[in-house]
Design a protein around this motif. Structure first.
Motif, short mmCIF file in Angstrom:
data_model
loop_
_atom_site.label_atom_id
_atom_site.label_comp_id
_atom_site.label_asym_id
_atom_site.label_seq_id
_atom_site.Cartn_x
_atom_site.Cartn_y
_atom_site.Cartn_z
N ARG A 1 -6.29 -9.44 1.19
CA ARG A 1 -6.66 -8.54 2.17
C ARG A 1 -5.66 -8.52 2.89
O ARG A 1 -6.52 -6.57 3.24
N HIS B 1 -5.75 -4.88 1.09
CA HIS B 1 -7.37 -3.69 0.86
C HIS B 1 -6.54 -3.24 2.75
O HIS B 1 -6.11 -2.46 3.10
N ASN B 2 -6.27 -4.20 3.41
CA ASN B 2 -6.18 -3.29 5.05
C ASN B 2 -5.36 -2.54 4.89
O ASN B 2 -5.38 -1.54 5.63
N GLU C 1 -5.76 -14.53 -1.74
CA GLU C 1 -6.57 -14.34 -1.73
C GLU C 1 -6.00 -13.50 0.05
O GLU C 1 -6.93 -12.23 0.01
N SER C 2 -4.97 -13.92 0.37
CA SER C 2 -4.48 -13.07 1.78
C SER C 2 -3.85 -12.30 1.47
O SER C 2 -3.68 -11.65 2.46
N VAL D 1 -13.39 -7.02 5.51
CA VAL D 1 -13.25 -8.06 5.16
C VAL D 1 -12.58 -9.24 6.00
O VAL D 1 -11.74 -9.20 5.77
N THR D 2 -13.07 -10.64 6.33
CA THR D 2 -12.93 -11.59 6.82
C THR D 2 -12.84 -12.94 6.54
O THR D 2 -13.72 -12.66 5.32
#
Length: 170
Positions: free
Chosen positions: A100, A103-104, A96-97, A4-5
């Motif tokens: 992510r 997620h990472n 959102e950050s 996800v970018t």
């Protein structure tokens, strides 16, 4: 694993509400339910009052003090709204950050669990798995939950009299 970018955030990292000092309050729980709120058409009212009060306000019984209170409140409300927009955007970016990064991290956990299992399988040394038992169990939770759901669905369909298909699911 999906990558996800997103674009780097270029907005403000600090938000100051110092210009609202003295106007910020902390209401008790549920107190806002009893407050009046702006209605549709407030912008038209603001424009009308700005035009009409200086010419006809005195005749209508609208004192300059009363109108000035309205003007002052409107200016403060605009500052609140600007602050809210900035805070909402920054909160969105922070959420959102964080999502992510979570997620990472989950992807990294999956890679480490896969590496430990693969090494144990290739070397035949299952003792390699013991120090990573919680990590491997954590990583396999979603797959185990999905398998349980598939089993429950298959059992429910079997109970309804539907035969399973060739893939082991009804």
């Amino acid at each position: 694993m999906s990558k996800v970018t997103g674009a780097a955030y270029g907005g403000p990292l600090e938000i100051s509400l110092k210009d609202l000092d003295g106007h910020l309050i902390d209401l008790p729980k549920n107190a806002m339910q009893r407050l009046r709120s702006a209605q549709d058409g407030i912008d038209d009212v603001i424009t009308e009052l700005a035009q009409s009060v200086p010419l006809h306000g005195e005749d209508a019984g609208i004192t300059s003090k009363l109108y000035q209170s309205f003007v002052d409140d409107t200016a403060i409300i605009e500052k609140f709204e600007a602050g809210e927009r900035e805070l909402e955007k920054l909160l969105e970016v922070v959420r959102e950050s964080r999502a992510r990064k979570v997620h990472n991290r989950e992807n990294t956990i999956a890679q480490m669990a896969d590496a430990a299992k693969s090494t144990a399988h290739r070397t035949g040394d299952k003792s390699i798995l013991a120090p990573f038992e919680k990590t491997i169990r954590y990583n396999s939770q979603i797959a185990e939950k999905a398998a349980q759901t598939r089993r429950k669905n298959a059992e429910a369909k079997a109970a309804e009299g539907n035969p399973p298909d060739g893939n082991g699911t009804p």
